[in-house]
Design a protein around this motif. Structure first.
Motif, PDB file in Angstrom:
ATOM      1  N   ASP A   1       0.756  -1.253  -0.031  1.00 15.01           N
ATOM      2  CA  ASP A   1       0.093  -0.050   0.000  1.00 15.01           C
ATOM      3  C   ASP A   1       0.732   1.401   0.071  1.00 15.01           C
ATOM      4  O   ASP A   1       0.063   2.569   0.166  1.00 15.01           O
ATOM      5  CB  ASP A   1      -0.834  -0.061   1.144  1.00 15.01           C
TER       6      ASP A   1
ATOM      7  N   THR B   1       2.702   2.525   2.231  1.00 17.33           N
ATOM      8  CA  THR B   1       2.738   3.215   3.460  1.00 17.33           C
ATOM      9  C   THR B   1       3.979   3.320   4.429  1.00 17.33           C
ATOM     10  O   THR B   1       4.277   2.305   4.726  1.00 17.33           O
ATOM     11  CB  THR B   1       1.449   2.662   4.412  1.00 17.33           C
TER      12      THR B   1
ATOM     13  N   THR C   1      -3.806   3.161   0.675  1.00 13.65           N
ATOM     14  CA  THR C   1      -4.667   2.785   1.740  1.00 13.65           C
ATOM     15  C   THR C   1      -3.904   2.745   3.160  1.00 13.65           C
ATOM     16  O   THR C   1      -2.899   2.443   3.196  1.00 13.65           O
ATOM     17  CB  THR C   1      -5.522   1.548   1.640  1.00 13.65           C
ATOM     18  N   THR C   2      -4.737   3.136   4.291  1.00 10.13           N
ATOM     19  CA  THR C   2      -4.105   2.881   5.427  1.00 10.13           C
ATOM     20  C   THR C   2      -4.883   1.879   6.436  1.00 10.13           C
ATOM     21  O   THR C   2      -4.645   1.775   7.651  1.00 10.13           O
ATOM     22  CB  THR C   2      -3.713   4.394   6.292  1.00 10.13           C
ATOM     23  N   ILE C   3      -5.928   1.215   5.918  1.00 11.28           N
ATOM     24  CA  ILE C   3      -6.963   0.391   6.764  1.00 11.28           C
ATOM     25  C   ILE C   3      -5.798  -0.627   7.291  1.00 11.28           C
ATOM     26  O   ILE C   3      -6.197  -0.912   8.574  1.00 11.28           O
ATOM     27  CB  ILE C   3      -7.946   0.103   5.843  1.00 11.28           C
TER      28      ILE C   3
ATOM     29  N   LEU D   1      -4.284   0.625  10.253  1.00  9.31           N
ATOM     30  CA  LEU D   1      -5.618   0.860  11.580  1.00  9.31           C
ATOM     31  C   LEU D   1      -5.642  -0.562  12.396  1.00  9.31           C
ATOM     32  O   LEU D   1      -5.582  -0.515  13.353  1.00  9.31           O
ATOM     33  CB  LEU D   1      -6.863   1.294  10.856  1.00  9.31           C
TER      34      LEU D   1
ATOM     35  N   SER E   1      -2.668   6.772  10.593  1.00  7.74           N
ATOM     36  CA  SER E   1      -3.551   6.066   9.631  1.00  7.74           C
ATOM     37  C   SER E   1      -4.851   6.522   9.631  1.00  7.74           C
ATOM     38  O   SER E   1      -5.652   6.681   8.591  1.00  7.74           O
ATOM     39  CB  SER E   1      -3.634   4.653  10.100  1.00  7.74           C
TER      40      SER E   1
ATOM     41  N   TYR F   1      -5.166  10.079   7.895  1.00 12.72           N
ATOM     42  CA  TYR F   1      -5.066   9.698   6.450  1.00 12.72           C
ATOM     43  C   TYR F   1      -6.262   9.381   5.993  1.00 12.72           C
ATOM     44  O   TYR F   1      -6.812   9.500   4.748  1.00 12.72           O
ATOM     45  CB  TYR F   1      -3.856   9.166   5.861  1.00 12.72           C
ATOM     46  N   HIS F   2      -7.158   8.127   6.641  1.00 13.60           N
ATOM     47  CA  HIS F   2      -8.205   7.720   6.205  1.00 13.60           C
ATOM     48  C   HIS F   2      -9.319   8.548   6.135  1.00 13.60           C
ATOM     49  O   HIS F   2     -10.114   8.388   5.188  1.00 13.60           O
ATOM     50  CB  HIS F   2      -8.570   6.367   7.161  1.00 13.60           C
TER      51      HIS F   2
END
Length: 219
Positions: free
Chosen positions: A44, A46, A119-121, A124, A174, A177-178
């Motif tokens: 991702d 990240t 994505t930062t899911i 999380l 996270s 950003y989300h």
């Protein structure tokens, strides 16, 4: 009185058995966390999550040193640190400094190029799990350390608490950003990890040099 003394001795022996198992769990958990974090961090793009994964692998080396320390103290508290412990501490310290340098360079590059994660899911989810697991480990290590009146084990609990702080950094970056989509937050999160990495690296070298032997500064 004799029964009570025997019971107390039995309880101490029981907690000396708990201590290495806590260290082993810490090692294997960090190993799994590192693999998963690096995978999703790279996939991702990240930086904070990727750096968090690298940190987890460094914690594995640190955990091996802690395990050796516990086994040494359990056998004979007066025996000085082994060469393995010192080497593990030096490798750990060097790795933390290298992580800080790598994160710093990449964070600056990402800020300059306005890079954004996909994505930062995963960050999380991983950070929430890590906070819960590390908090349980802190509580367990404190219980064992207090029962055994062991300063090194209590110090290890404080070191584990630093992992919670790093997980919080990952969680906050996270989340922001989300929900806000600010790409620079990922780089700022990496800078937060740099701060803790430098402190951890410094403490590792101090321990290897016997400065504040078997202690860890609580943040």
């Amino acid at each position: 009185m004799w029964f009570m003394m025997n019971q107390a001795q039995s309880d101490l022996q029981k907690y000396w058995l708990y201590a290495p198992w806590l260290a082993l769990f810490t090692i294997f958990y960090n190993l799994a966390e590192g693999v998963i974090s690096i995978y999703f961090g790279a996939q991702d793009e990240t930086l904070t999550l990727f750096g968090f994964g690298i940190d987890s692998f460094i914690e594995v080396m640190s955990g091996l040193g802690i395990l050796a320390m516990i086994l040494r103290i359990r056998k004979d508290p007066e025996v000085p640190r082994s060469q393995f412990e010192r080497t593990a501490l030096r490798i750990t310290g060097t790795s933390f400094y290298m992580l800080a340098a790598g994160l710093g360079a990449t964070a600056l590059y990402n800020l300059f190029t306005a890079h954004k994660p996909t994505t930062t899911i995963p960050g999380l989810i991983i950070s929430l799990i890590s906070i819960a697991i590390m908090w349980l480990l802190v509580m367990g290590k404190r219980k064992v350390g207090q029962t055994l009146r062991s300063t090194p084990i209590l110090a290890d609990a404080n070191c584990t608490k630093v992992c919670i702080y790093m997980s919080v950094v990952l969680l906050v970056s996270s989340l922001i950003y989300h929900f806000a989509g600010f790409g620079f937050v990922d780089s700022l999160g990496a800078i937060g990890l740099i701060y803790f990495s430098i402190n951890e690296g410094k403490e590792a070298f101090e321990k290897a040099a016997n400065v504040g032997d078997d202690c860890c500064v609580e943040e």
